[in-house]
Motif scaffolding. Structure first.
Motif, short mmCIF file in Angstrom:
data_model
loop_
_atom_site.label_atom_id
_atom_site.label_comp_id
_atom_site.label_asym_id
_atom_site.label_seq_id
_atom_site.Cartn_x
_atom_site.Cartn_y
_atom_site.Cartn_z
N ASP A 245 5.43 9.35 5.98
CA ASP A 245 4.82 9.24 4.77
C ASP A 245 4.73 8.02 4.08
O ASP A 245 4.28 7.72 3.03
N THR A 246 5.35 6.69 4.56
CA THR A 246 4.97 5.46 4.24
C THR A 246 3.82 5.13 4.73
O THR A 246 3.14 4.25 3.91
N TYR A 247 3.07 5.48 5.68
CA TYR A 247 1.95 4.97 6.35
C TYR A 247 0.71 5.86 6.30
O TYR A 247 0.74 6.93 6.14
N ALA A 248 -0.40 5.12 5.99
CA ALA A 248 -1.87 5.93 6.05
C ALA A 248 -2.46 5.10 7.32
O ALA A 248 -2.60 4.13 7.40
N ALA B 286 -7.09 17.81 -3.20
CA ALA B 286 -7.34 16.87 -4.15
C ALA B 286 -8.63 16.86 -4.97
O ALA B 286 -9.40 17.20 -4.53
N PRO B 287 -8.49 16.37 -6.15
CA PRO B 287 -9.60 16.49 -7.14
C PRO B 287 -10.84 16.00 -6.41
O PRO B 287 -10.94 14.75 -5.92
N PRO B 288 -11.96 16.56 -6.78
CA PRO B 288 -13.28 16.14 -6.31
C PRO B 288 -13.49 14.67 -6.50
O PRO B 288 -14.15 14.04 -5.85
N LEU C 278 -7.43 6.25 2.50
CA LEU C 278 -7.36 5.58 1.10
C LEU C 278 -7.01 6.75 0.24
O LEU C 278 -6.07 6.47 -0.80
N LEU C 279 -7.47 7.96 0.51
CA LEU C 279 -7.11 9.07 -0.44
C LEU C 279 -5.62 9.41 -0.62
O LEU C 279 -5.03 9.83 -1.71
N VAL C 280 -4.79 9.32 0.58
CA VAL C 280 -3.51 9.78 0.58
C VAL C 280 -2.79 8.76 -0.27
O VAL C 280 -1.23 9.23 -0.44
N ARG C 281 -2.94 7.69 -0.70
CA ARG C 281 -2.26 6.91 -1.40
C ARG C 281 -0.85 6.33 -0.80
O ARG C 281 0.23 6.55 -1.51
N ARG C 282 -0.62 6.11 0.46
CA ARG C 282 0.41 5.57 0.96
C ARG C 282 0.74 4.06 0.72
O ARG C 282 -0.32 3.52 0.47
N PRO C 283 1.85 3.62 0.66
CA PRO C 283 1.96 2.12 0.40
C PRO C 283 1.54 1.29 1.53
O PRO C 283 1.23 -0.01 1.28
N VAL C 284 1.65 1.43 2.85
CA VAL C 284 1.19 0.86 3.96
C VAL C 284 -0.01 1.44 4.38
O VAL C 284 -0.20 2.71 5.00
N LEU C 285 -1.12 0.25 4.74
CA LEU C 285 -2.39 0.83 5.43
C LEU C 285 -2.42 0.35 6.88
O LEU C 285 -2.26 -0.80 7.02
N ALA D 160 -3.66 -3.98 -5.55
CA ALA D 160 -3.14 -2.95 -6.11
C ALA D 160 -1.72 -3.01 -5.68
O ALA D 160 -0.93 -2.07 -6.23
N GLY D 161 -1.22 -3.77 -4.79
CA GLY D 161 0.27 -3.58 -4.22
C GLY D 161 0.33 -3.00 -2.81
O GLY D 161 1.38 -2.86 -2.57
N ARG D 162 -0.54 -2.58 -2.38
CA ARG D 162 -0.49 -1.92 -0.95
C ARG D 162 -0.47 -2.95 0.06
O ARG D 162 -1.20 -4.07 -0.01
N ALA D 163 0.54 -2.52 1.23
CA ALA D 163 0.46 -3.64 2.33
C ALA D 163 -0.63 -3.22 3.41
O ALA D 163 -0.58 -2.04 3.45
N VAL D 164 -1.50 -4.29 3.96
CA VAL D 164 -2.38 -3.77 4.82
C VAL D 164 -2.46 -4.45 5.99
O VAL D 164 -2.18 -5.71 6.02
#
Length: 535
Positions: A400-403, A427-429, A471-478, A505-509
């Motif tokens: 669950d670290t990765y998207a 998830a909210p629409p 993008l929706l799952v909000r994991r720290p690493v893409l 925003a702080g995510r690693a890509v």
């Protein structure tokens, strides 16, 4: 194929109680069969030889009716228990199979055909229904009834008991010999069905491309060839089933005739009483009947037993040990890929070879290189799907670290919104819409229905749906594999702008790509062909 594989009880524990109930009902059935024969012999002999009183005969007839009713009730209860056992076993086996496939991971799944696994999880396990509802009850009766009836015959008339004891083993012996041949035909039929399912799925998926290049007719001929092979395998199994039924019927009929002949001769010479002769004559067919029935049902369940063997093969495949620790990585901690190499069967050189890079929050890292250099394999190693042959990835991260955006995104039948929210059900629409906009998916309504594998969407649209999902799952690493493939220049610019926002925003890509625009947008570029940091 074993008549009763112990693994069925081990992997389908919910069916064990019902199978125990079937065994108890089998013993009860054996007792009722003997009681029914005893009463019939008593009534007939009493009416014609013993000159029994009307009251005695009336009592015996009432008892016979009660026993017959109890036997019918027992048969109904056995059928109900068999259906319960079937439902419990097939549902539990299906859950265990799906859990095993997920646990074995994508690396193992690449070695199996998707259509064959789907066929195994659906039609294959469903074919066990006949095993539990038809074959297993008769198998239990084939154990309980012949032994009990043979014991009763032997105590009533030892000569007839010896005759039955000598001829009785012929039925299971011939049944076993026929079963060996049947298992080969059943496995051939199952393999033909798996090939047909896999080939048909591939053809249907690629039908538009085949039509464009004029190859549809050739694939139609190939499907016809595979179908003919499946038909031949099926007919061979049916021929063997009919021949085996004939053989078992002949053996049983001749055995009963032999018993009847010696009883008739002994009755004629006065060496045997009518009551005893009738009892043995009524019970003799009951000895062979369960064995004949189980032999006939064996062929009907051969497919189910073959499928069960395939299921057990999957369940008994060792699950690869993961190096993931139970903690979560708290970014901005770096994830370091240190000299990772993966060897592939049939290739002399590893791919990737000695790959090193760092994944840092706030940074876009692009992995590039020619096709076949191991870019996608490197992502698989980071995700934990593939174990490197050399090197390390530290710290090991939980899934669950990765998207992840794979090279070939998988979409399912449903709405576009359903596919985007796959990683975050409920998830909210508004957030789903925001993820779609961030993925430049403005040209596709979120309530649009699509088919399996994204039928109804273009390749670029399918990729953007999968990007919105990541993008929706909000994991720290893409981890993105070719996120701009199939996109026009405007959509590519919007996607790259989104990736820059995610990094800020702080995510690693981490992006796998060879597109110049993506490489230009990177903070760091790793060329696997040279295994060096270029910038």
């Amino acid at each position: 194929m074993r008549p009763l594989d112990p693994r069925l009880l081990r992997y389908a524990k919910g069916a064990a109680a019902w199978i125990g109930a079937l065994a108890a009902l089998g013993v009860l059935t054996a007792a009722l069969v003997i009681a029914q024969a005893q009463l019939l012999a008593t009534i007939i002999a009493g009416a014609f030889v013993d000159k029994a009183t009307l009251g005695t005969l009336r009592t015996a007839v009432i008892a016979l009716a009660a026993v017959s009713a109890a036997r019918a009730l027992t048969a109904w209860a056995a059928e109900a228990a068999a259906h319960r056992a079937s439902a419990a076993a097939t549902s539990r086996l299906r859950r265990r199979l799906l859990a095993a496939v997920v646990g074995l991971g994508p690396s193992w799944q690449r070695t199996r055909r998707t259509a064959e696994l789907a066929e195994l999880a659906t039609t294959g396990i469903d074919s066990l229904d006949g095993y539990f509802t038809s074959y297993l009850p008769k198998l239990i009766l084939a154990v309980a009834v012949p032994l009990a009836v043979l014991a009763r015959i032997a105590t009533a008339d030892p000569v007839s008991g010896i005759t039955v004891a000598v001829t009785l083993p012929l039925v299971p012996v011939f049944g076993a010999l026929i079963g060996i041949a049947t298992s080969k035909h059943a496995r051939r039929r199952w393999q033909a069905l798996g090939q047909l399912a896999h080939h048909f799925l591939d053809v249907v998926t690629g039908l538009p491309t085949l039509k464009v290049f004029g190859r549809a007719q050739a694939q139609r001929d190939q499907i016809a060839k595979v179908t003919a092979e499946y038909r031949r395998a099926t007919m061979a199994t049916l021929r063997l089933a009919f021949l085996s039924s004939l053989a078992l019927e002949l053996i049983a009929t001749m055995s009963v005739a032999l018993v009847a002949t010696e009883i008739g001769l002994r009755l004629a010479y006065g060496d045997l009483g009518l009551r005893t002769g009738l009892l043995v004559l009524i019970l003799a067919p009951e000895v062979y009947l369960p064995l004949r029935a189980v032999g006939a049902q064996f062929h009907a369940t051969a497919d189910g037993l073959t499928a069960a063997q395939e299921v057990f093969t999957v369940l008994e495949t060792p699950v690869p040990q993961t190096t993931v620790t139970p903690r979560e990585v708290t970014l901005p901690e770096l994830i370091t890929v240190d000299r990772v190499s993966v060897r592939h069967e049939g290739r002399a050189e590893p791919a990737p070879h000695m790959a090193s890079l760092t994944i840092a929050p706030g940074c876009i890292t692009v992995v590039t290189g020619p096709s076949g250099c191991g870019k996608t394999t490197l992502l698989s190693c980071i995700l934990g799907f593939t174990r490197p042959d050399a090197g390390s990835i530290s710290p090991p991260c939980p899934p669950d670290t990765y998207a992840w955006l794979p090279q070939d995104p998988v979409l399912f039948a449903g709405t576009v919104a359903d596919n985007i929210s796959l990683g975050r059900p409920g998830a909210p629409p508004a957030e789903v819409e925001a993820a779609a906009r961030a993925a430049a998916l403005d040209d596709v309504p979120l309530d649009r229905m699509i088919g399996d594998r994204g039928t109804g969407l273009s390749a670029g649209q399918r990729r953007r749906v999968a990007l919105a999902r990541a993008l929706l799952v909000r994991r720290p690493v893409l981890l993105l594999d070719e996120p701009t493939a199939g996109l026009d220049a405007a959509a590519e610019r919007r996607v790259l702008a989104t990736l820059r926002e995610q990094a800020r925003a702080g995510r690693a890509v981490l992006v796998v790509s060879h597109h110049p625009a993506v490489i230009d947008a990177a903070d760091e570029v790793v060329d696997l062909d040279r295994t060096a940091v270029l910038s």
